[in-house]
Design an enzyme around this catalytic site. Structure first.
Site, PDB file in Angstrom:
ATOM      1  N   ALA A  87     -43.453 -43.611  46.051  1.00  0.00           N
ATOM      2  CA  ALA A  87     -43.507 -42.613  47.123  1.00  0.00           C
ATOM      3  C   ALA A  87     -44.879 -42.584  47.802  1.00  0.00           C
ATOM      4  CB  ALA A  87     -43.185 -41.235  46.546  1.00  0.00           C
TER       5      ALA A  87
ATOM      6  N   VAL B 147     -38.973 -48.503  34.864  1.00  0.00           N
ATOM      7  CA  VAL B 147     -39.539 -47.159  34.992  1.00  0.00           C
ATOM      8  C   VAL B 147     -38.440 -46.089  34.989  1.00  0.00           C
ATOM      9  CG1 VAL B 147     -40.940 -45.668  36.450  1.00  0.00           C
ATOM     10  CG2 VAL B 147     -41.509 -48.094  36.265  1.00  0.00           C
ATOM     11  N   ILE B 148     -37.421 -46.264  35.830  1.00  0.00           N
ATOM     12  CA  ILE B 148     -36.385 -45.229  35.958  1.00  0.00           C
ATOM     13  C   ILE B 148     -35.567 -45.121  34.666  1.00  0.00           C
ATOM     14  CG2 ILE B 148     -34.282 -44.586  37.227  1.00  0.00           C
ATOM     15  CD1 ILE B 148     -35.630 -45.815  39.749  1.00  0.00           C
TER      16      ILE B 148
ATOM     17  N   HIS C  86     -67.075 -32.441  28.596  1.00  0.00           N
ATOM     18  CA  HIS C  86     -66.655 -32.450  27.191  1.00  0.00           C
ATOM     19  C   HIS C  86     -66.101 -31.079  26.825  1.00  0.00           C
ATOM     20  CE1 HIS C  86     -66.600 -33.286  22.923  1.00  0.00           C
ATOM     21  NE2 HIS C  86     -67.186 -32.111  22.733  1.00  0.00           N
TER      22      HIS C  86
ATOM     23  N   LYS D 180     -38.927 -35.502  37.361  1.00  0.00           N
ATOM     24  CA  LYS D 180     -40.063 -34.851  36.687  1.00  0.00           C
ATOM     25  C   LYS D 180     -39.677 -33.448  36.212  1.00  0.00           C
ATOM     26  CE  LYS D 180     -41.244 -38.305  37.266  1.00  0.00           C
ATOM     27  NZ  LYS D 180     -40.828 -39.474  38.065  1.00  0.00           N
TER      28      LYS D 180
ATOM     29  N   VAL E   8     -31.204 -50.965  37.092  1.00  0.00           N
ATOM     30  CA  VAL E   8     -31.691 -52.355  37.095  1.00  0.00           C
ATOM     31  C   VAL E   8     -32.517 -52.639  38.342  1.00  0.00           C
ATOM     32  CG1 VAL E   8     -29.851 -53.267  35.636  1.00  0.00           C
ATOM     33  CG2 VAL E   8     -29.523 -53.175  38.119  1.00  0.00           C
TER      34      VAL E   8
END
Ligand code: FAD
Ligand code: AMP
Length: 475
Positions: A328, A192-193, A452, A58, A278
């Site tokens: 996690a 994802v990775i 809003h 991240k 993978v």
């Protein structure tokens, strides 16, 4: 001398350190053993997540996003600069300092909660005896516990004929530490990775090609979200080759030659660097002594029941080394539940409401079932959706890509799944997790007041759309 504990936790990742802290909070004498060492050989608790997973990825995703936005998005806001530059070592150093701060924080938390920490490799023996080989090469330490929690995590899967060399052919660890931007980067596996780390280097200027064996893009996600994501990532220059099975890779003259098989037969790609992503597998090497009584499944995971109990009495297992999603927050919640069960409290985990997030741009987040899963189960459901292109806050910020999709039971209106692709989807999904945890209906989301202008109004509108009464789109 053998030291005795109420709970010994093997592994100091988000599963292990969290369960040790919770056990200590409940008045149990707890120990946590972790073998991970930082570059200086010092203990670095926090596991894959803090050291080479969630947090460093991240940090790099955020750095690379700033660089990308500076080059591609700021001009629309009237902001210009002479020339954008990227100093990769500074970016990596910043990432390392974030990791150090957090792993240091875990050490402090363990200390503050009076959890005994051992830096070394542990092996479980029969009768919940645990042998620790200290990382500094000191004498073995013997522990004994009323309860043992195994939280040994996972490691990357290696495919045949594609050997990691730590320089040209790397796993997540290597791809988080490149010292310069490769001109071309191949990524095996568009999961994802692969998508997250591929995005980092793509934004920094690498030409990134993802080679994916499956015919569908992001097969785990809802199909509408997958289609949307494929369009967005293509615009960003990510080259995703589906139905492409990698057979082998070799390094020759400083390049990686990858052989693949697709519908046209065998062909080759050449890259400067290759990331293999993978999937991951449970890590249990050197963990289980011969007579400890803990069984593994045929997939190599530690066998557990629905309460995380292994086949050995008072030995529990949590996180990536057992069944369920490798996330996690799933590991941590399992850790808390097990500590509470050990302390005699009622505890449970709702696997149906574990949120998933892919931290690409836009982010992808979901909870519950996908539409294809509901179709396969023959469920009767209704669908509502809303595009961020019609959301005021998204337009004001220049983030109009994406949508919200809600699936609810046709008869009871209970929410069955929510799927979001948008900026900040990782934060938006929480509202939907809460709604599902309380067995909420789409009508509940439709009646809740959303501030809003916020991105969350798209969830409100999707819920209204499900009932044919969306205000800001046709029904
Ligand atoms: P781990 O974090 O793997 O920790 C296990 C620890 O146990 C390690 O420190 C290991 O060294 C130690 N250990 C193992 N065996 C022994 C032994 N015998 N003795 C002593 N110590 C031992 N998940 C998310 O939810 N969100 C994300 O954004 C996310 N991003 C990710 C990005 C990447 C690049 C990767 C690789 C993973 C990511 N994950 C993410 C997954 C997440 O990191 C894992 O699900 C999580 O770390 C699992 O926690 P755990 O405690 O089960 O195991
Ligand atoms: P994840 O488990 O989310 O990290 O995704 C890993 C991805 O890698 C999956 O989508 C797999 O289909 C893909 N994959 C696995 N083996 C290969 C291979 N040999 N070639 C290409 N893709 C692969």
């Amino acid at each position: 001398m053998t030291e005795k504990f109420d709970v010994v936790v093997i592994g100091g990742g988000p599963g292990g350190y969290v369960s040790a802290i919770r056990a200590a909070q409940l008045g149990l004498k707890a120990a946590c053993i972790d073998m991970y060492s930082d570059r200086e050989g010092k203990a670095s608790p926090g596991g894959t997540c803090l050291n080479v997973g969630c947090i460093p990825s991240k940090a790099l995703l955020d750095s690379s996003k700033h660089y990308y936005h500076l080059q591609h998005e700021f001009a629309a806001h009237g902001i210009s600069t002479d020339k954008a530059g990227i100093d990769v070592p500074t970016m990596i150093e910043r990432k390392n300092s974030v990791v150090k701060k957090l792993t240091g924080g875990v050490s402090q938390l363990l200390k503050g909660n009076k959890v005994a920490f051992y830096h070394g490799k542990a092996m479980l023996q029969a009768g919940r005896k645990v042998d620790v080989m200290p990382a500094d090469g000191g004498d073995p330490v013997k522990l004994e516990a009323e309860n043992v929690i195994l939280a040994s995590g996972s490691v990357p899967i290696q495919i045949p004929n594609v050997a990691f060399d730590g320089e040209f052919i790397v796993d997540n660890v290597g791809a988080l530490d490149f010292t310069e931007v490769p001109e071309t980067l191949g990524v095996i596996g568009a999961g994802v990775i692969g998508l997250e780390l591929g995005s980092v280097w793509n934004r920094l200027g690498a030409k990134v090609t993802l080679l994916e064996a499956l015919p569908d893009f992001l097969a785990l996600a809802d199909k509408d979200i997958g289609k949307h994501a494929a369009r967005e990532f293509k615009k960003q220059g990510l080259d995703v080759r589906l139905d492409t099975m990698v057979k082998s890779a070799e390094v020759s003259k400083g390049k990686v030659i990858v052989t693949v098989e697709d519908a046209k037969g065998e062909s080759q790609y050449t890259f400067d660097r290759l990331l293999v992503s993978v999937g991951r597998k449970a890590y249990t090497e050197g963990l289980l002594g011969e007579d400890c009584g803990v069984s593994l499944t045929d997939r190599g995971q530690i066998e557990v029941d629905e309460n995380s109990k292994t086949t050995a009495p008072d030995v529990w297992a949590i996180g990536d080394c057992v069944r369920g999603p490798m996330l996690a927050h799933k590991a941590s919640e399992e850790g808390i539940a097990v500590a509470e069960m050990i302390a005699g409290k009622p505890a449970h985990i709702h696997f149906d409401t574990v949120p998933w997030v892919v931290y690409t741009d836009p982010e992808i987040a979901w909870v519950g079932r996908t539409e294809q899963e509901l179709q396969a189960a023959g469920a009767d459901y209704r669908t509502g959706s809303f595009p961020f292109g019609a959301n005021g806050r998204a337009l004001a910020g220049g983030h109009a890509a994406g949508m919200v999709k809600i699936l609810a039971d046709k008869e009871t209106d209970e929410i069955l799944g929510v799927h979001i692709i948008s900026v900040n989807a990782s934060e938006l999904i929480s509202e939907c997790v809460v709604a599902m945890e309380f067995q909420g209906s789409s009508e509940d989301l439709a009646r809740i007041i959303h501030a809003h202008p916020t991105l969350s109004e798209a969830i409100h509108e999707a819920a209204l759309h499900l009932d044919g009464r969306a205000i800001h789109r046709g029904n």
